[in-house]
Design a protein around this motif. Structure first.
Motif, PDB file in Angstrom:
ATOM      1  N   ILE A  17      33.252  11.248  28.883  1.00 44.38           N
ATOM      2  CA  ILE A  17      33.760   9.954  29.375  1.00 44.38           C
ATOM      3  C   ILE A  17      32.580   9.024  29.670  1.00 44.38           C
ATOM      4  CG2 ILE A  17      35.139   8.832  31.169  1.00 44.38           C
ATOM      5  CD1 ILE A  17      36.488  11.639  31.594  1.00 44.38           C
ATOM      6  N   HIS A  18      31.520   9.615  30.252  1.00 42.56           N
ATOM      7  CA  HIS A  18      30.304   8.845  30.567  1.00 42.56           C
ATOM      8  C   HIS A  18      29.739   8.205  29.285  1.00 42.56           C
ATOM      9  CE1 HIS A  18      26.333   8.891  33.072  1.00 42.56           C
ATOM     10  NE2 HIS A  18      26.409   7.831  32.311  1.00 42.56           N
ATOM     11  N   ARG A  19      29.636   9.013  28.239  1.00 43.84           N
ATOM     12  CA  ARG A  19      29.082   8.488  26.971  1.00 43.84           C
ATOM     13  C   ARG A  19      29.977   7.385  26.408  1.00 43.84           C
ATOM     14  NH1 ARG A  19      27.713  13.753  26.069  1.00 43.84           N
ATOM     15  NH2 ARG A  19      29.595  14.134  24.827  1.00 43.84           N
ATOM     16  N   ALA A  20      31.293   7.588  26.485  1.00 44.48           N
ATOM     17  CA  ALA A  20      32.216   6.572  25.958  1.00 44.48           C
ATOM     18  C   ALA A  20      32.101   5.280  26.776  1.00 44.48           C
ATOM     19  CB  ALA A  20      33.648   7.111  25.992  1.00 44.48           C
ATOM     20  N   ALA A  21      31.996   5.412  28.098  1.00 40.96           N
ATOM     21  CA  ALA A  21      31.885   4.223  28.961  1.00 40.96           C
ATOM     22  C   ALA A  21      30.576   3.474  28.698  1.00 40.96           C
ATOM     23  CB  ALA A  21      31.995   4.627  30.430  1.00 40.96           C
ATOM     24  N   ASP A  22      29.523   4.230  28.349  1.00 44.33           N
ATOM     25  CA  ASP A  22      28.235   3.597  28.007  1.00 44.33           C
ATOM     26  C   ASP A  22      28.397   2.599  26.863  1.00 44.33           C
ATOM     27  OD1 ASP A  22      26.139   4.363  29.633  1.00 44.33           O
ATOM     28  OD2 ASP A  22      25.844   6.277  28.587  1.00 44.33           O
ATOM     29  N   GLY A  23      29.289   2.927  25.953  1.00 41.50           N
ATOM     30  CA  GLY A  23      29.458   2.060  24.777  1.00 41.50           C
ATOM     31  C   GLY A  23      30.571   1.049  24.938  1.00 41.50           C
ATOM     32  N   GLU A  31      26.909  -7.412  28.907  1.00 38.49           N
ATOM     33  CA  GLU A  31      25.883  -8.275  28.292  1.00 38.49           C
ATOM     34  C   GLU A  31      24.725  -8.569  29.245  1.00 38.49           C
ATOM     35  OE1 GLU A  31      27.952 -11.795  27.003  1.00 38.49           O
ATOM     36  OE2 GLU A  31      29.163 -10.666  25.541  1.00 38.49           O
ATOM     37  N   HIS A  32      25.009  -8.668  30.547  1.00 42.20           N
ATOM     38  CA  HIS A  32      23.961  -9.070  31.491  1.00 42.20           C
ATOM     39  C   HIS A  32      23.578  -7.981  32.487  1.00 42.20           C
ATOM     40  CE1 HIS A  32      24.224 -13.040  29.822  1.00 42.20           C
ATOM     41  NE2 HIS A  32      25.535 -13.020  30.007  1.00 42.20           N
ATOM     42  N   ALA A  33      24.159  -6.802  32.305  1.00 39.70           N
ATOM     43  CA  ALA A  33      23.815  -5.685  33.197  1.00 39.70           C
ATOM     44  C   ALA A  33      22.702  -4.873  32.559  1.00 39.70           C
ATOM     45  CB  ALA A  33      25.037  -4.812  33.425  1.00 39.70           C
ATOM     46  N   THR A  34      21.917  -4.197  33.401  1.00 38.95           N
ATOM     47  CA  THR A  34      20.858  -3.335  32.876  1.00 38.95           C
ATOM     48  C   THR A  34      21.468  -2.125  32.183  1.00 38.95           C
ATOM     49  OG1 THR A  34      19.520  -3.988  34.767  1.00 38.95           O
ATOM     50  CG2 THR A  34      18.762  -2.059  33.538  1.00 38.95           C
ATOM     51  N   GLN A  35      22.520  -1.582  32.808  1.00 36.41           N
ATOM     52  CA  GLN A  35      23.148  -0.374  32.256  1.00 36.41           C
ATOM     53  C   GLN A  35      24.522  -0.185  32.887  1.00 36.41           C
ATOM     54  OE1 GLN A  35      20.869   3.125  33.707  1.00 36.41           O
ATOM     55  NE2 GLN A  35      19.938   1.667  35.139  1.00 36.41           N
ATOM     56  N   MET A  36      25.300   0.686  32.289  1.00 35.46           N
ATOM     57  CA  MET A  36      26.581   1.094  32.853  1.00 35.46           C
ATOM     58  C   MET A  36      26.287   2.143  33.931  1.00 35.46           C
ATOM     59  SD  MET A  36      29.202   3.445  32.977  1.00 35.46           S
ATOM     60  CE  MET A  36      28.479   4.702  31.947  1.00 35.46           C
ATOM     61  N   GLN A  53      31.703  -2.337  42.375  1.00 28.91           N
ATOM     62  CA  GLN A  53      30.867  -2.390  41.175  1.00 28.91           C
ATOM     63  C   GLN A  53      29.432  -2.096  41.623  1.00 28.91           C
ATOM     64  OE1 GLN A  53      29.691  -6.211  39.595  1.00 28.91           O
ATOM     65  NE2 GLN A  53      30.391  -7.300  41.415  1.00 28.91           N
ATOM     66  N   PRO A  54      28.560  -1.657  40.711  1.00 26.84           N
ATOM     67  CA  PRO A  54      27.173  -1.440  41.117  1.00 26.84           C
ATOM     68  C   PRO A  54      26.562  -2.739  41.629  1.00 26.84           C
ATOM     69  CG  PRO A  54      27.468  -1.124  38.720  1.00 26.84           C
ATOM     70  CD  PRO A  54      28.812  -1.395  39.297  1.00 26.84           C
ATOM     71  N   GLY A  55      25.662  -2.624  42.592  1.00 26.81           N
ATOM     72  CA  GLY A  55      24.907  -3.781  43.054  1.00 26.81           C
ATOM     73  C   GLY A  55      23.566  -3.842  42.323  1.00 26.81           C
ATOM     74  N   ASP A  56      22.701  -4.710  42.809  1.00 29.89           N
ATOM     75  CA  ASP A  56      21.389  -4.910  42.175  1.00 29.89           C
ATOM     76  C   ASP A  56      20.614  -3.589  42.052  1.00 29.89           C
ATOM     77  OD1 ASP A  56      19.136  -6.805  41.358  1.00 29.89           O
ATOM     78  OD2 ASP A  56      18.234  -5.746  43.049  1.00 29.89           O
ATOM     79  N   LYS A  57      20.548  -2.841  43.163  1.00 34.39           N
ATOM     80  CA  LYS A  57      19.787  -1.572  43.172  1.00 34.39           C
ATOM     81  C   LYS A  57      20.411  -0.542  42.240  1.00 34.39           C
ATOM     82  CE  LYS A  57      16.619  -1.701  46.727  1.00 34.39           C
ATOM     83  NZ  LYS A  57      16.835  -3.043  47.175  1.00 34.39           N
ATOM     84  N   GLU A  58      21.735  -0.462  42.286  1.00 35.50           N
ATOM     85  CA  GLU A  58      22.441   0.523  41.470  1.00 35.50           C
ATOM     86  C   GLU A  58      22.286   0.190  39.987  1.00 35.50           C
ATOM     87  OE1 GLU A  58      23.802  -1.023  44.137  1.00 35.50           O
ATOM     88  OE2 GLU A  58      24.015   0.654  45.541  1.00 35.50           O
ATOM     89  N   ASP A  59      22.304  -1.102  39.669  1.00 40.17           N
ATOM     90  CA  ASP A  59      22.143  -1.550  38.284  1.00 40.17           C
ATOM     91  C   ASP A  59      20.787  -1.124  37.731  1.00 40.17           C
ATOM     92  OD1 ASP A  59      22.768  -3.514  35.958  1.00 40.17           O
ATOM     93  OD2 ASP A  59      20.842  -4.227  36.745  1.00 40.17           O
ATOM     94  N   ARG A  60      19.762  -1.204  38.586  1.00 43.34           N
ATOM     95  CA  ARG A  60      18.415  -0.822  38.121  1.00 43.34           C
ATOM     96  C   ARG A  60      18.261   0.699  38.078  1.00 43.34           C
ATOM     97  NH1 ARG A  60      15.512  -5.738  38.576  1.00 43.34           N
ATOM     98  NH2 ARG A  60      16.482  -7.144  40.061  1.00 43.34           N
ATOM     99  N   ALA A  61      18.858   1.379  39.087  1.00 45.22           N
ATOM    100  CA  ALA A  61      18.662   2.835  39.201  1.00 45.22           C
ATOM    101  C   ALA A  61      19.612   3.634  38.303  1.00 45.22           C
ATOM    102  CB  ALA A  61      18.858   3.267  40.652  1.00 45.22           C
ATOM    103  N   GLY A  62      20.771   3.060  38.011  1.00 45.95           N
ATOM    104  CA  GLY A  62      21.747   3.783  37.197  1.00 45.95           C
ATOM    105  C   GLY A  62      22.581   4.784  37.974  1.00 45.95           C
ATOM    106  N   HIS A  63      22.610   4.638  39.316  1.00 41.64           N
ATOM    107  CA  HIS A  63      23.391   5.552  40.159  1.00 41.64           C
ATOM    108  C   HIS A  63      24.218   4.726  41.153  1.00 41.64           C
ATOM    109  CE1 HIS A  63      21.023   8.860  38.631  1.00 41.64           C
ATOM    110  NE2 HIS A  63      19.926   8.161  38.908  1.00 41.64           N
ATOM    111  N   PRO A  64      25.447   5.211  41.483  1.00 36.38           N
ATOM    112  CA  PRO A  64      26.285   4.438  42.408  1.00 36.38           C
ATOM    113  C   PRO A  64      25.836   4.567  43.865  1.00 36.38           C
ATOM    114  CG  PRO A  64      27.405   6.477  41.773  1.00 36.38           C
ATOM    115  CD  PRO A  64      26.106   6.430  40.985  1.00 36.38           C
TER     116      PRO A  64
END
Ligand code: URA
Length: 205
Positions: A17-23, A31-36, A53-64
Motif C-alpha cells: 500500500i505504501h508503494r502504491a501511495a508513493d505513486g 506536486e509541491h510536497a517533498t514526499q508522500m 496531513q504531514p507538516g513541514d518537519k514530517e514532509d522533510r523527514a518522511g515520517h508522521p
C-alpha cells in the motif's frame, strides 16, 4: 474490526500500500510536497491514530508526527498511559499542503480541500483494513470529517465513541490546535488527554 482471512503478512501488505501511495497522482498535492508520508507503527494494532496531513518537519523527514505537534502527541499519549510504540499513526492526507510566506522562506500549512481529503481516503482506509484496530482516534477536524463525513464537528463529538466502519471512532482535538490555542491551551490539552483515556479504556474493556 472483523477477523482477517489468512494471507500475506500485514507488514508485506502495508509495504504494498505504501508503494502504491508513493505513486498516487489522484490530487495535485504531490506536486509541491517533498514526499508522500505514510503511516507507521505495528500491524495489527489495537489503536490507530489519524491526523490531518504531514507538516513541514514530517514532509522533510518522511515520517508522521515528528515535529512540534508530534512532540505534544507523545506527551499527551504518555499522560493517558498509552505507549506510542504500540500505536499505528497515520494521516488523512499523505502529502504536505503549504503556502510560502510573503517574501519569506517559511512554508505555512494550508488545510486540504474536501476533494483532496476524499482522494486520499483510499490510503488510510486500506491501512485501517490491514491494521484492524479496535479504536480509531481522529485528531482534529480534517480527520474527523474524513471518517465521519463533512458535517461531523470535533467540538460536538470530541470524547464520544462513534461506531463506524466496524471500529470505535473517538474524535478529539488535533495537537497542533492545542499548540496554537491562546487562553484555552491548558483546558484543550486536558480535554485531549481525557479523550485519549476514553480510547484507552475501550482497549481494556
Ligand atoms: N500534523 C498532522 O496532522 N500530522 C502530522 O504527521 C504532523 C502534524
Amino acid at each position: 474490526m472483523p477477523d482477517r482471512a489468512p494471507g500475506p503478512s500485514r507488514e508485506h501488505e502495508l509495504d504494498g500500500i505504501h508503494r502504491a501511495a508513493d505513486g498516487c497522482r489522484d490530487c495535485p498535492l504531490y506536486e509541491h510536497a517533498t514526499q508522500m508520508v505514510f503511516g507507521e507503527g505495528p500491524a495489527p494494532a489495537e489503536l490507530m491514530l489519524l491526523g490531518e496531513q504531514p507538516g513541514d518537519k514530517e514532509d522533510r523527514a518522511g515520517h508522521p508526527f515528528v515535529g512540534p505537534a508530534g512532540a505534544l502527541l507523545d506527551d499527551v499519549l504518555a499522560d493517558a498511559g498509552i505507549d506510542r510504540s504500540v500505536v499505528y499513526v497515520t494521516n488523512a492526507v499523505k502529502h504536505f499542503k503549504w503556502d510560502q510566506t510573503r517574501g519569506g522562506k517559511v512554508r505555512i500549512h494550508k488545510s486540504p480541500s474536501r476533494s483532496e481529503v476524499v482522494a486520499c481516503s483510499q490510503w488510510w482506509e486500506q491501512e485501517l483494513a490491514v491494521v484492524t484496530p479496535k479504536v480509531l482516534v481522529c485528531l482534529g477536524a480534517i480527520a474527523t470529517k474524513a471518517v465521519l463525513g463533512p458535517s461531523a464537528k470535533v467540538t460536538e463529538l470530541r470524547g464520544q465513541v462513534v461506531e463506524q466502519l466496524a471500529v470505535a471512532v473517538v474524535p478529539t482535538y488535533h495537537p497542533a490546535a492545542v499548540l496554537r490555542a491562546a487562553e484555552r491551551k491548558d483546558q484543550m490539552r486536558d480535554d485531549l488527554v481525557r479523550d485519549l483515556h476514553v480510547a484507552a479504556e475501550l482497549l481494556v474493556g
